[in-house]
Structures are given as C-alpha cells and as structure tokens.
Design a protein around this motif. Structure first.
Motif, PDB file in Angstrom:
ATOM      1  N   GLY A  26       0.826  -1.190   0.000  1.00 22.99           N
ATOM      2  CA  GLY A  26       0.000   0.000   0.000  1.00 22.99           C
ATOM      3  C   GLY A  26       0.865   1.247   0.000  1.00 22.99           C
ATOM      4  O   GLY A  26       1.902   1.294  -0.637  1.00 22.99           O
ATOM      5  N   ARG A  27       0.463   2.261   0.759  1.00 24.92           N
ATOM      6  CA  ARG A  27       1.144   3.551   0.776  1.00 24.92           C
ATOM      7  C   ARG A  27       2.369   3.523   1.679  1.00 24.92           C
ATOM      8  O   ARG A  27       2.491   4.310   2.628  1.00 24.92           O
ATOM      9  N   THR A  28       3.304   2.627   1.373  1.00 29.12           N
ATOM     10  CA  THR A  28       4.475   2.465   2.241  1.00 29.12           C
ATOM     11  C   THR A  28       5.374   3.704   2.235  1.00 29.12           C
ATOM     12  O   THR A  28       6.104   3.932   3.187  1.00 29.12           O
ATOM     13  N   PHE A  29       5.278   4.533   1.186  1.00 27.32           N
ATOM     14  CA  PHE A  29       6.119   5.718   1.127  1.00 27.32           C
ATOM     15  C   PHE A  29       5.737   6.716   2.193  1.00 27.32           C
ATOM     16  O   PHE A  29       6.492   7.621   2.526  1.00 27.32           O
ATOM     17  N   SER A  30       4.532   6.584   2.753  1.00 24.85           N
ATOM     18  CA  SER A  30       4.092   7.498   3.808  1.00 24.85           C
ATOM     19  C   SER A  30       4.487   7.015   5.199  1.00 24.85           C
ATOM     20  O   SER A  30       4.187   7.670   6.197  1.00 24.85           O
ATOM     21  N   THR A  31       5.189   5.884   5.263  1.00 27.07           N
ATOM     22  CA  THR A  31       5.551   5.312   6.548  1.00 27.07           C
ATOM     23  C   THR A  31       6.803   5.965   7.102  1.00 27.07           C
ATOM     24  O   THR A  31       7.812   6.074   6.403  1.00 27.07           O
ATOM     25  N   TYR A  32       6.756   6.388   8.380  1.00 25.13           N
ATOM     26  CA  TYR A  32       7.934   6.962   9.027  1.00 25.13           C
ATOM     27  C   TYR A  32       8.747   5.881   9.727  1.00 25.13           C
ATOM     28  O   TYR A  32       9.965   5.861   9.658  1.00 25.13           O
ATOM     29  N   ALA A  33       8.074   4.977  10.394  1.00 24.65           N
ATOM     30  CA  ALA A  33       8.768   3.924  11.135  1.00 24.65           C
ATOM     31  C   ALA A  33       7.857   2.708  11.269  1.00 24.65           C
ATOM     32  O   ALA A  33       6.633   2.809  11.131  1.00 24.65           O
ATOM     33  N   VAL A  34       8.483   1.580  11.529  1.00 24.53           N
ATOM     34  CA  VAL A  34       7.744   0.345  11.802  1.00 24.53           C
ATOM     35  C   VAL A  34       8.200  -0.183  13.149  1.00 24.53           C
ATOM     36  O   VAL A  34       9.400  -0.212  13.445  1.00 24.53           O
ATOM     37  N   GLY A  35       7.254  -0.580  13.946  1.00 22.55           N
ATOM     38  CA  GLY A  35       7.573  -1.114  15.257  1.00 22.55           C
ATOM     39  C   GLY A  35       7.064  -2.530  15.427  1.00 22.55           C
ATOM     40  O   GLY A  35       6.103  -2.944  14.780  1.00 22.55           O
ATOM     41  N   TRP A  36       7.735  -3.260  16.295  1.00 20.95           N
ATOM     42  CA  TRP A  36       7.266  -4.588  16.725  1.00 20.95           C
ATOM     43  C   TRP A  36       6.775  -4.467  18.164  1.00 20.95           C
ATOM     44  O   TRP A  36       7.515  -4.050  19.051  1.00 20.95           O
ATOM     45  N   ALA A  49      10.605  -3.030  19.747  1.00 17.72           N
ATOM     46  CA  ALA A  49      11.657  -2.594  18.828  1.00 17.72           C
ATOM     47  C   ALA A  49      11.014  -1.763  17.727  1.00 17.72           C
ATOM     48  O   ALA A  49       9.844  -1.979  17.396  1.00 17.72           O
ATOM     49  N   ALA A  50      11.789  -0.833  17.175  1.00 16.80           N
ATOM     50  CA  ALA A  50      11.284  -0.012  16.085  1.00 16.80           C
ATOM     51  C   ALA A  50      12.441   0.401  15.197  1.00 16.80           C
ATOM     52  O   ALA A  50      13.601   0.455  15.641  1.00 16.80           O
ATOM     53  N   ILE A  51      12.111   0.693  13.947  1.00 16.96           N
ATOM     54  CA  ILE A  51      13.123   1.116  12.984  1.00 16.96           C
ATOM     55  C   ILE A  51      12.506   2.148  12.063  1.00 16.96           C
ATOM     56  O   ILE A  51      11.341   2.020  11.660  1.00 16.96           O
ATOM     57  N   SER A  52      13.265   3.181  11.756  1.00 17.02           N
ATOM     58  CA  SER A  52      12.786   4.158  10.806  1.00 17.02           C
ATOM     59  C   SER A  52      12.774   3.537   9.423  1.00 17.02           C
ATOM     60  O   SER A  52      13.622   2.710   9.088  1.00 17.02           O
ATOM     61  N   TRP A  53      11.795   3.940   8.631  1.00 14.90           N
ATOM     62  CA  TRP A  53      11.599   3.286   7.323  1.00 14.90           C
ATOM     63  C   TRP A  53      12.788   3.532   6.411  1.00 14.90           C
ATOM     64  O   TRP A  53      13.137   2.707   5.599  1.00 14.90           O
ATOM     65  N   SER A  54      13.411   4.681   6.537  1.00 15.60           N
ATOM     66  CA  SER A  54      14.644   4.954   5.794  1.00 15.60           C
ATOM     67  C   SER A  54      15.631   5.579   6.762  1.00 15.60           C
ATOM     68  O   SER A  54      15.247   6.364   7.617  1.00 15.60           O
ATOM     69  N   GLY A  55      16.866   5.192   6.689  1.00 15.63           N
ATOM     70  CA  GLY A  55      17.853   5.739   7.603  1.00 15.63           C
ATOM     71  C   GLY A  55      18.290   4.763   8.665  1.00 15.63           C
ATOM     72  O   GLY A  55      19.365   4.845   9.212  1.00 15.63           O
ATOM     73  N   GLY A  56      17.426   3.800   8.996  1.00 17.84           N
ATOM     74  CA  GLY A  56      17.851   2.720   9.859  1.00 17.84           C
ATOM     75  C   GLY A  56      17.990   3.036  11.329  1.00 17.84           C
ATOM     76  O   GLY A  56      18.602   2.275  12.068  1.00 17.84           O
ATOM     77  N   ASN A  57      17.452   4.176  11.796  1.00 19.37           N
ATOM     78  CA  ASN A  57      17.490   4.427  13.239  1.00 19.37           C
ATOM     79  C   ASN A  57      16.646   3.389  13.952  1.00 19.37           C
ATOM     80  O   ASN A  57      15.556   3.049  13.509  1.00 19.37           O
ATOM     81  N   THR A  58      17.162   2.867  15.046  1.00 13.70           N
ATOM     82  CA  THR A  58      16.477   1.796  15.759  1.00 13.70           C
ATOM     83  C   THR A  58      16.256   2.125  17.225  1.00 13.70           C
ATOM     84  O   THR A  58      16.948   2.962  17.809  1.00 13.70           O
ATOM     85  N   TYR A  59      15.266   1.428  17.786  1.00 11.53           N
ATOM     86  CA  TYR A  59      14.943   1.534  19.220  1.00 11.53           C
ATOM     87  C   TYR A  59      14.709   0.125  19.730  1.00 11.53           C
ATOM     88  O   TYR A  59      14.113  -0.714  19.031  1.00 11.53           O
TER      89      TYR A  59
END
Length: 119
Positions: A26-36, A49-59
């Motif tokens: 779907g509209r994945t380009f509008s995603t800022y981050a994905v979390g588990w 855990a979470a990761i930014s969709w681009s750039g790879g910042n993690t939590y």
C-alpha cells in the motif's frame, strides 16, 4: 492505507531463535517507522523494537536489548525481527505496526503472530 502481514512465529525452546517478518504494502512511502509490539495474556501491548523506514534508526526496549535485532529490506518492503536467546517470558502475540510521522501514533497494524517459548 498501509497493509501489514506478519509471519514467522511458532514454538521454540528457551535459548532458541526465531525471525519474524512484516511485509508491508500500500502507501508504504508514507511510513515513518515500523515497530514490533507484543502482547502476552492479561497484559497490554508493548513496543519492543522499532526502525525508521529509511535511515535505519532503531529503538529497543531494555527487555530485548542485546537479544533482538530489527532490520529492514526496503526493496522488499519488509521489516524483520531476529529474536535470539529466547526466554519463556518472550511468549506473546507479536504485532508489527506502522507509524506515519515522528510524533504520530502507530496507525496500521498487522494481524499478529504467536510466539511461544517453552522452558
């Protein structure tokens, strides 16, 4: 709209490993981050855990730091959660969710995948 589908859950012995996948469409380009997130019986849903969709910042939450690794494959629109040294207390339903801005809520959710760790 973003659609998320988790896979990779199952039953594993304590000390073992599993890799969860979260495929986005779907509209994945509008995603800022994905979390588990995970939710054990009788408890609330907690971000692990979470990761930014681009750039790879993690939590990582303290309870999984050093054992779980979140990663992304943008070409496949997929986020992974590698879980090592699993413990019985990791047993839960695991959900991935998408956040559309840094201060936004996680608006899109997958259906969840069960992870059971036996002692």
């Amino acid at each position: 709209q973003v659609q998320l589908v988790e896979s990779g859950g199952g039953l594993v012995q304590a000390g073992g490993s599993l890799r969860l996948s979260c495929a986005a469409s779907g509209r994945t380009f509008s995603t800022y981050a994905v979390g588990w997130f995970r939710q054990a019986p009788g408890t609330g849903r907690e971000l692990k855990a979470a990761i930014s969709w681009s750039g790879g910042n993690t939590y990582y939450a303290d309870s999984v730091k050093g054992r779980f690794t979140i990663s992304e494959d943008n070409a496949k629109n997929t986020v992974y959660l590698q879980m090592n040294s699993l413990k019985p207390e990791d047993t839960a339903v695991y959900y991935c969710a998408a956040q559309d801005s840094p201060r936004g809520s996680y608006s899109y959710w997958g259906q969840g995948t069960q992870v059971t760790v036996s002692s």
